[in-house]
Design an enzyme around this catalytic site. Structure first.
Site, PDB file in Angstrom:
ATOM      1  N   HIS A 213       0.823  -1.201   0.000  1.00  0.00           N
ATOM      2  CA  HIS A 213       0.000   0.000   0.000  1.00  0.00           C
ATOM      3  C   HIS A 213       0.860   1.255   0.000  1.00  0.00           C
ATOM      4  CE1 HIS A 213       0.588  -1.524   4.172  1.00  0.00           C
ATOM      5  NE2 HIS A 213       1.037  -0.284   4.353  1.00  0.00           N
TER       6      HIS A 213
ATOM      7  N   GLN B  36      -4.180   4.166   4.134  1.00  0.00           N
ATOM      8  CA  GLN B  36      -3.221   3.334   3.398  1.00  0.00           C
ATOM      9  C   GLN B  36      -3.981   2.582   2.302  1.00  0.00           C
ATOM     10  OE1 GLN B  36      -1.958   1.699   7.262  1.00  0.00           O
ATOM     11  NE2 GLN B  36       0.159   1.861   6.563  1.00  0.00           N
TER      12      GLN B  36
ATOM     13  N   ARG C  81      13.637  -4.822   3.419  1.00  0.00           N
ATOM     14  CA  ARG C  81      12.632  -5.546   4.203  1.00  0.00           C
ATOM     15  C   ARG C  81      11.296  -5.351   3.493  1.00  0.00           C
ATOM     16  NH1 ARG C  81       8.715  -4.007   7.769  1.00  0.00           N
ATOM     17  NH2 ARG C  81       8.197  -5.397   9.499  1.00  0.00           N
TER      18      ARG C  81
ATOM     19  N   ASP D 215       7.901  -5.160   3.342  1.00  0.00           N
ATOM     20  CA  ASP D 215       6.838  -5.032   4.326  1.00  0.00           C
ATOM     21  C   ASP D 215       5.488  -5.455   3.745  1.00  0.00           C
ATOM     22  OD1 ASP D 215       5.934  -3.859   7.002  1.00  0.00           O
ATOM     23  OD2 ASP D 215       4.632  -2.828   5.572  1.00  0.00           O
TER      24      ASP D 215
ATOM     25  N   GLU E 188       8.963  -9.805   5.159  1.00  0.00           N
ATOM     26  CA  GLU E 188       8.213  -9.576   6.391  1.00  0.00           C
ATOM     27  C   GLU E 188       6.893 -10.316   6.228  1.00  0.00           C
ATOM     28  OE1 GLU E 188       5.313  -7.797   9.076  1.00  0.00           O
ATOM     29  OE2 GLU E 188       5.320  -7.278   6.948  1.00  0.00           O
TER      30      GLU E 188
ATOM     31  N   HIS F  35       9.900  -4.077  16.814  1.00  0.00           N
ATOM     32  CA  HIS F  35       9.125  -2.852  16.987  1.00  0.00           C
ATOM     33  C   HIS F  35       7.640  -3.129  17.140  1.00  0.00           C
ATOM     34  CE1 HIS F  35       8.179  -3.813  12.855  1.00  0.00           C
ATOM     35  NE2 HIS F  35       7.242  -2.897  12.869  1.00  0.00           N
TER      36      HIS F  35
END
Length: 635
Positions: free
Chosen positions: A176, A244, A274, A276, A318, A387
């Site tokens: 997104h 998003q 990474r 996502d 991820e 995180h």
């Protein structure tokens, strides 16, 4: 073989024969993978797409700086660079770590001192203003967040890190963009080309059909998966938040856009991407729209392009998904080793905390046994904390094999780590309670979850320190890239001041995203008897031992050995230099370990690498201390 006609057509784009040979040889090597995956996704649109991709790739190849081209050649000679035991990762928000990118550059010596060779800076590409999902709502992929610096600052930081042997990793959000992104703005303005970049529906017919099988990711503040947008005149697919907008990867123009972005950032010095929310990028009616086969084809195709232009760059998936789905992000069957170079081993993290709470490792054993062997050329990203929140990704099947109810155990873990369970040592916060499923995820720093915040006596403090070191020892010894989350090396506690920041107050994951305490970091060695000092010294020692232990090369898998005591986890690594047997006690009580069990793997004596002692394994029993950990190798 690369068709000679294609080679002849592309060669005039190069002034230097050596550059032409390099590009065309790589294309010959990876071209079949690229074409096969593109055809699987885009069918008869592939040829037209390839023409555009070659244009993008050749331009990026010419623009690639000489020092990065040299890195490419070095990585081709050492393709296992992400698998080596000396690979230690560190994860931080640039602003919370050092203020901005220039500040991060001034702290490189600190990272080197920890043994770090891989630095993941959390989302720093320019996000939408205000609420932005921690930076994962990107407004501009070619700009850095203004308070952190500029794209030139990013390039300079990458160069400084590279000169000191540290690879820069950045997030690339694939599923997104922010609703303020240029593509979304032009879609709202009515440009048909850009409306096709998204999933926009004129009424609720299609969204309602999809919703029947779609989960809600953030049920507390993002109900449903579609948002009405008045300007766009339709229902927009918004899996994570209303701001998003999910991208339509069925449109080949989206693939080309992201290839340009990836190569642009790679030429800026990014060495690891990474990926996502990679699991969500392909939509299929009647499914949960995760882990679809096209996801792996698209990743494989992007990776093939990257291998041609910038083979020194790697992908990390991820994908927080079940083991049976996760293996496909590293590559299975025809995709074996051709998708991502690394994937998160979320299950290992979940099982660490599960066993710590239950003092029971049978479920841990069953969960690890459920994983298919990964490609030997790939590696795991391993972590004690990150995180994000902790979702209790424990399958009912694994739980049943361990004699447990999956639902009851997930409920227990939520109670335990929120501090609600009687006798719990943990202090966490419930994140995203879903009343329909009963799921309650948990936020909290590693130290607070391990008992340091609640500790009132020296014995309780010692137990918390030993729990933290046990968790780190398992992640450092499992085989992959251990990722240290900023502050864990200082045993930082929950930071409840997050609630005073308006854009953070509704998201309690900020409780474990503190500002780096450089005062504590600077005095940690002088204050060696404090919890921070003890954890820091213990962790530095563990890293040194890991980096000198070849048995931990990630091409080799850790294998579960059935444990005679449910408080103990046994992992075996068979290496050409000999066996490494890891023995971990997940309880606060000493545990006897049968000598014959150890002798069966190691012989009569073994070197314990963490302490430097040589053990005689001939006694009937050896005692593993509370939260004890052994790395035993054949002499």
């Amino acid at each position: 073989m690369l068709k000679s006609a294609l080679a002849q057509r592309l060669r005039p784009n190069f002034d230097d024969d050596r550059d032409a040979d390099t590009f065309l040889l790589r294309l010959e090597r990876y071209g079949a993978d690229l074409v096969e995956s593109l055809e699987a996704v885009y069918g008869d649109q592939t040829n037209a797409l390839l023409d555009g991709l070659f244009e993008v790739m050749i331009h990026a190849f010419h623009a690639r700086p000489d020092d990065l081209k040299r890195l490419d050649e070095a990585r081709l000679l050492r393709p296992d660079w992400l698998q080596a035991p000396d690979m230690i990762g560190y994860v931080a928000y640039a602003d919370r770590f050092a203020g901005n990118l220039k500040g991060v550059a001034q702290k490189v010596d600190y990272l080197q001192g920890l043994g770090v060779k891989y630095l993941h800076l959390m989302p720093l590409l320019n996000p939408r203003p205000g609420e932005n999902d921690g930076g994962y709502a990107v407004q501009d992929y070619r700009a850095v967040r203004s308070d952190l610096g500029s794209m030139d600052d990013l390039s300079l930081l990458a160069r400084d890190l590279r000169e000191k042997g540290i690879s820069l990793a950045l997030d690339l959000v694939l599923n997104h963009v922010a609703q303020e992104h240029e593509w979304a703005a032009r879609a709202r303005a009515g440009e048909e080309k850009y409306r096709r970049y998204f999933h926009i529906f004129p009424d609720r017919a299609a969204p309602d059909s999809f919703e029947r099988t779609l989960p809600e990711i953030f049920p507390d503040f993002a109900l449903g998966n579609f948002t009405w947008n008045e300007e766009a005149g339709g229902w927009v697919w918004t899996t994570f938040n209303a701001y998003q907008w999910d991208l339509n990867w069925a449109n080949p123009d989206v693939f080309r856009e992201f290839l340009e972005i990836i190569l642009y950032l790679a030429n800026r010095g990014v060495e690891v991407f990474r990926l996502d929310a990679i699991a969500f990028i392909w939509k299929r009616l009647g499914t949960d729209c995760q882990n679809q086969p096209e996801v792996h084809h698209l990743t494989r195709a992007l990776r093939s392009c990257l291998r041609i232009v910038a083979p020194g760059v790697a992908f990390k998936a991820e994908a927080i998904v079940a083991p049976g789905d996760l293996i496909h992000y590293l590559g299975a069957r025809d995709h074996h080793g051709k998708v991502s170079d690394m994937a998160y081993h979320n299950s290992l993290m979940v099982q660490l905390w599960s066993s710590l709470a239950s003092r029971h490792t049978h479920l841990f054993e069953e969960a690890l046994k459920a994983f298919a062997p990964k490609p030997t050329s790939t590696t795991w990203g391993l972590y004690v904390r990150c995180h994000d929140d902790i979702g209790w990704a424990i399958s009912d099947e694994d739980a049943a094999r361990a004699g447990l109810s999956g639902a009851n155990h997930r409920h227990f873990l939520s109670d335990f780590y929120s501090g609600e369970f009687p006798g719990s040592f943990a202090r966490g916060l419930v994140f995203q309670f879903n009343p329909e499923t009963g799921d309650r995820r948990i936020s909290g720093s590693a130290a607070s979850l391990a008992g340091l915040e609640a500790a009132e006596t020296p014995e309780q403090v010692n137990d918390a320190v030993q729990r933290l070191l046990l968790l780190h020892t398992v992640t450092l010894g499992f085989g992959g890239v251990p990722l240290l989350y900023m502050g864990d090396e200082l045993a930082v506690l929950n930071d409840y001041s997050f609630a005073q920041t308006p854009e953070h107050a509704a998201d309690n994951r900020w409780v474990h995203r503190p500002q780096m305490n450089w005062e504590v970091a600077g005095a940690v060695q002088a204050n060696a008897d404090t919890p921070a000092g003890r954890v820091n010294a213990g962790l530095r020692h563990l890293i040194r031992v890991r980096q000198s232990t070849p048995h931990l090369h990630a091409s080799i898998e850790s294998q579960v050995i059935p444990s005679p005591d449910r408080r103990v986890l046994l992992l075996r690594r068979g290496h050409p230099l000999g066996t490494l047997l890891q023995v971990y006690n997940f309880s606060e009580k000493p545990v006897p370990v049968p000598g014959h069990l150890l002798r069966g793997h190691l012989g009569d004596t073994a070197d314990e690498r963490l302490s430097g002692f040589q053990y005689d394994l001939t006694p009937a029993e050896l005692t593993l201390p509370p939260y004890g950990r052994w790395w035993l190798t054949t002499p």
